[in-house]
Motif scaffolding. Structure first.
Motif, PDB file in Angstrom:
ATOM      1  N   THR A 135       0.813  -1.230   0.000  1.00 37.29           N
ATOM      2  CA  THR A 135       0.000   0.000   0.000  1.00 37.29           C
ATOM      3  C   THR A 135       0.842   1.275   0.000  1.00 37.29           C
ATOM      4  OG1 THR A 135      -0.164   0.111   2.425  1.00 37.29           O
ATOM      5  CG2 THR A 135      -1.853  -1.164   1.266  1.00 37.29           C
ATOM      6  N   LYS A 136       2.066   1.191   0.434  1.00 34.69           N
ATOM      7  CA  LYS A 136       2.917   2.394   0.492  1.00 34.69           C
ATOM      8  C   LYS A 136       4.018   2.367  -0.580  1.00 34.69           C
ATOM      9  CE  LYS A 136       0.613   3.694   4.140  1.00 34.69           C
ATOM     10  NZ  LYS A 136      -0.479   4.670   4.005  1.00 34.69           N
ATOM     11  N   HIS A 137       4.935   1.431  -0.435  1.00 33.74           N
ATOM     12  CA  HIS A 137       6.085   1.422  -1.358  1.00 33.74           C
ATOM     13  C   HIS A 137       5.651   1.182  -2.804  1.00 33.74           C
ATOM     14  CE1 HIS A 137       9.074   1.587   1.853  1.00 33.74           C
ATOM     15  NE2 HIS A 137       8.331   0.709   2.512  1.00 33.74           N
ATOM     16  N   ALA A 138       4.982   0.053  -3.036  1.00 34.93           N
ATOM     17  CA  ALA A 138       4.614  -0.288  -4.414  1.00 34.93           C
ATOM     18  C   ALA A 138       3.617   0.714  -4.976  1.00 34.93           C
ATOM     19  CB  ALA A 138       4.045  -1.708  -4.465  1.00 34.93           C
ATOM     20  N   ALA A 139       2.680   1.145  -4.154  1.00 37.29           N
ATOM     21  CA  ALA A 139       1.685   2.116  -4.634  1.00 37.29           C
ATOM     22  C   ALA A 139       2.348   3.424  -5.046  1.00 37.29           C
ATOM     23  CB  ALA A 139       0.637   2.362  -3.548  1.00 37.29           C
ATOM     24  N   SER A 140       3.393   3.810  -4.327  1.00 34.79           N
ATOM     25  CA  SER A 140       4.111   5.037  -4.679  1.00 34.79           C
ATOM     26  C   SER A 140       4.809   4.915  -6.031  1.00 34.79           C
ATOM     27  CB  SER A 140       5.160   5.376  -3.616  1.00 34.79           C
ATOM     28  OG  SER A 140       4.520   5.750  -2.426  1.00 34.79           O
ATOM     29  N   TYR A 141       5.385   3.745  -6.287  1.00 33.85           N
ATOM     30  CA  TYR A 141       6.020   3.553  -7.593  1.00 33.85           C
ATOM     31  C   TYR A 141       4.990   3.733  -8.705  1.00 33.85           C
ATOM     32  CZ  TYR A 141       9.957   1.461  -5.034  1.00 33.85           C
ATOM     33  OH  TYR A 141      11.006   1.241  -4.197  1.00 33.85           O
ATOM     34  N   THR A 142       3.807   3.180  -8.499  1.00 32.13           N
ATOM     35  CA  THR A 142       2.759   3.277  -9.526  1.00 32.13           C
ATOM     36  C   THR A 142       2.347   4.733  -9.740  1.00 32.13           C
ATOM     37  OG1 THR A 142       1.972   1.111  -8.803  1.00 32.13           O
ATOM     38  CG2 THR A 142       0.522   2.381 -10.258  1.00 32.13           C
ATOM     39  N   THR A 143       2.127   5.449  -8.640  1.00 31.87           N
ATOM     40  CA  THR A 143       1.747   6.865  -8.746  1.00 31.87           C
ATOM     41  C   THR A 143       2.825   7.669  -9.464  1.00 31.87           C
ATOM     42  OG1 THR A 143       0.453   6.729  -6.722  1.00 31.87           O
ATOM     43  CG2 THR A 143       1.176   8.928  -7.399  1.00 31.87           C
ATOM     44  N   ASN A 144       4.052   7.474  -9.058  1.00 36.76           N
ATOM     45  CA  ASN A 144       5.154   8.241  -9.643  1.00 36.76           C
ATOM     46  C   ASN A 144       5.414   7.853 -11.100  1.00 36.76           C
ATOM     47  OD1 ASN A 144       5.533   9.667  -7.264  1.00 36.76           O
ATOM     48  ND2 ASN A 144       6.984   8.166  -6.453  1.00 36.76           N
ATOM     49  N   LEU A 145       5.191   6.584 -11.418  1.00 38.94           N
ATOM     50  CA  LEU A 145       5.296   6.152 -12.819  1.00 38.94           C
ATOM     51  C   LEU A 145       4.285   6.905 -13.673  1.00 38.94           C
ATOM     52  CD1 LEU A 145       6.006   4.332 -15.237  1.00 38.94           C
ATOM     53  CD2 LEU A 145       4.386   2.646 -14.305  1.00 38.94           C
ATOM     54  N   ASN A 146       3.066   6.998 -13.195  1.00 37.90           N
ATOM     55  CA  ASN A 146       2.030   7.677 -13.975  1.00 37.90           C
ATOM     56  C   ASN A 146       2.314   9.173 -14.102  1.00 37.90           C
ATOM     57  OD1 ASN A 146      -0.460   5.875 -14.859  1.00 37.90           O
ATOM     58  ND2 ASN A 146       0.399   5.012 -12.980  1.00 37.90           N
ATOM     59  N   ASP A 147       2.891   9.750 -13.067  1.00 40.99           N
ATOM     60  CA  ASP A 147       3.313  11.155 -13.162  1.00 40.99           C
ATOM     61  C   ASP A 147       4.371  11.321 -14.262  1.00 40.99           C
ATOM     62  OD1 ASP A 147       1.633  11.793 -11.108  1.00 40.99           O
ATOM     63  OD2 ASP A 147       3.202  11.960  -9.577  1.00 40.99           O
ATOM     64  N   ALA A 148       5.342  10.419 -14.253  1.00 44.74           N
ATOM     65  CA  ALA A 148       6.416  10.487 -15.249  1.00 44.74           C
ATOM     66  C   ALA A 148       5.870  10.245 -16.650  1.00 44.74           C
ATOM     67  CB  ALA A 148       7.507   9.464 -14.920  1.00 44.74           C
ATOM     68  N   ALA A 149       4.955   9.299 -16.765  1.00 46.31           N
ATOM     69  CA  ALA A 149       4.377   8.983 -18.072  1.00 46.31           C
ATOM     70  C   ALA A 149       3.639  10.193 -18.638  1.00 46.31           C
ATOM     71  CB  ALA A 149       3.437   7.786 -17.955  1.00 46.31           C
ATOM     72  N   LYS A 150       2.916  10.885 -17.776  1.00 45.92           N
ATOM     73  CA  LYS A 150       2.181  12.069 -18.214  1.00 45.92           C
ATOM     74  C   LYS A 150       3.154  13.163 -18.666  1.00 45.92           C
ATOM     75  CE  LYS A 150      -1.654  15.012 -16.735  1.00 45.92           C
ATOM     76  NZ  LYS A 150      -2.538  15.387 -15.627  1.00 45.92           N
ATOM     77  N   ALA A 151       4.185  13.364 -17.870  1.00 44.38           N
ATOM     78  CA  ALA A 151       5.163  14.417 -18.176  1.00 44.38           C
ATOM     79  C   ALA A 151       5.952  14.125 -19.448  1.00 44.38           C
ATOM     80  CB  ALA A 151       6.117  14.589 -16.989  1.00 44.38           C
ATOM     81  N   GLU A 152       6.142  12.824 -19.733  1.00 39.72           N
ATOM     82  CA  GLU A 152       7.007  12.452 -20.854  1.00 39.72           C
ATOM     83  C   GLU A 152       6.224  11.911 -22.054  1.00 39.72           C
ATOM     84  OE1 GLU A 152      10.618  10.387 -19.335  1.00 39.72           O
ATOM     85  OE2 GLU A 152       9.994  11.162 -17.386  1.00 39.72           O
ATOM     86  N   GLY A 153       4.918  12.085 -22.006  1.00 40.44           N
ATOM     87  CA  GLY A 153       4.095  11.754 -23.169  1.00 40.44           C
ATOM     88  C   GLY A 153       3.998  10.286 -23.498  1.00 40.44           C
ATOM     89  N   VAL A 154       4.021   9.447 -22.469  1.00 39.03           N
ATOM     90  CA  VAL A 154       3.920   8.001 -22.696  1.00 39.03           C
ATOM     91  C   VAL A 154       2.451   7.585 -22.759  1.00 39.03           C
ATOM     92  CG1 VAL A 154       4.307   5.750 -21.609  1.00 39.03           C
ATOM     93  CG2 VAL A 154       6.145   7.456 -21.663  1.00 39.03           C
ATOM     94  N   ASP A 155       2.120   6.755 -23.739  1.00 38.18           N
ATOM     95  CA  ASP A 155       0.765   6.224 -23.891  1.00 38.18           C
ATOM     96  C   ASP A 155       0.569   5.094 -22.876  1.00 38.18           C
ATOM     97  OD1 ASP A 155      -1.615   5.087 -24.596  1.00 38.18           O
ATOM     98  OD2 ASP A 155      -1.129   4.845 -26.726  1.00 38.18           O
ATOM     99  N   THR A 156      -0.218   5.351 -21.845  1.00 38.66           N
ATOM    100  CA  THR A 156      -0.363   4.372 -20.763  1.00 38.66           C
ATOM    101  C   THR A 156      -1.364   3.268 -21.099  1.00 38.66           C
ATOM    102  OG1 THR A 156      -1.982   5.800 -19.663  1.00 38.66           O
ATOM    103  CG2 THR A 156       0.324   5.994 -18.964  1.00 38.66           C
TER     104      THR A 156
END
Ligand SMILES: [Fe+2]
Length: 246
Positions: free
Chosen positions: A72-93
């Motif tokens: 709920t904390k560590h892995a969930a944070s990776y997912t949140t931060n991945l989606n932030d990076a994907a949005k910033a870098e124009g990745v098609d999720t």
């Protein structure tokens, strides 16, 4: 090149442009030194999937509190931060995360760390089970014996990869570009799909040796965590992953 198995729906991604063969719905492109292998059967999205068991289900090896914080904390944070990076870098999720990981050197450190973190943990939850077998069977058992001498020798080598990974990281069993089994480790949240990884291949199983995975129960005793971890390995699932790429 080995005989092709038309029952499998896989893609072998070559490091060179070259031979491409359609087999029903499958596309295989291969060469003598393929650098990456993956399968369309197992792809990873950009959302955290439900934990496939209760937090206390693996308590033979991992305590419930560690599982809950880890998921709920560590892995969930990776997912949140991945989606932030994907949005910033124009990745098609809507596309598989694997497409990013295979060329992760083209992206930011945030993408590398969190894309790896998300992928690795999504796999980690699935390659553990409260009801897994004690050992692999069938073609995976045979391949392990052929590659490492015996199942016990394999366990020792894999355990050593985890024990000897300095700092935080992962131990891996992969099927490489020639579909041979290999053991290795990666630092931080890198994984064998990444173009920056020393060990490359399709991850069959990965062991999280970050302290957050074991410290509450095992403190500094990483070898004890690894020794107990074998009790909860989900061999039937790992066997399925292997079957998808051979
Ligand atoms: Fe972790």
């Amino acid at each position: 090149m080995k005989p092709l198995n038309t029952r499998r729906d896989f893609i072998l991604n070559s490091g060179k442009a070259g031979l491409g063969i359609y087999l029903g719905s499958s596309l295989l492109s291969a060469c003598s030194t393929p650098s990456k292998i993956t399968t369309t059967k197992y792809t990873t999205g950009f959302t955290q999937q439900p934990l496939p068991y209760a937090y206390n289900a693996l308590s033979e090896a991992i305590d419930a509190q560690t599982m809950e914080i880890h998921y709920t904390k560590h892995a969930a944070s990776y997912t949140t931060n991945l989606n932030d990076a994907a949005k910033a870098e124009g990745v098609d999720t809507t596309k598989p995360l694997e497409e990013v990981l295979r060329r992760v050197s083209k992206y930011s450190a945030k993408m590398r760390n969190n894309g790896g973190g998300h992928y690795n943990h999504e796999l980690f939850w699935k390659i553990m089970s409260p009801t897994g077998a004690d050992a692999p069977s069938g073609i995976l058992a045979a391949a392990i014996t052929q590659s490492f001498g015996s199942f016990e020798a394999f366990k020792t080598q894999f355990s050593d990869a985890g024990k000897n990974r300095f700092g935080s990281g992962w131990a891996w069993l992969v099927a490489d570009g020639d579909r041979k089994l290999r053991i290795g480790s990666t630092p931080n949240q890198d994984n064998p799909l990444m173009d920056v990884s020393e060990i490359k291949g399709f991850p069959l199983m990965g062991l999280d040796v970050w302290e957050h995975a074991y410290y509450l129960r095992y403190q500094n005793k990483r070898p004890d965590y690894i020794a107990n971890w074998w009790k909860v390995v989900n061999w039937p699932f790992i066997q399925e992953r292997y079957s998808a790429v051979i």
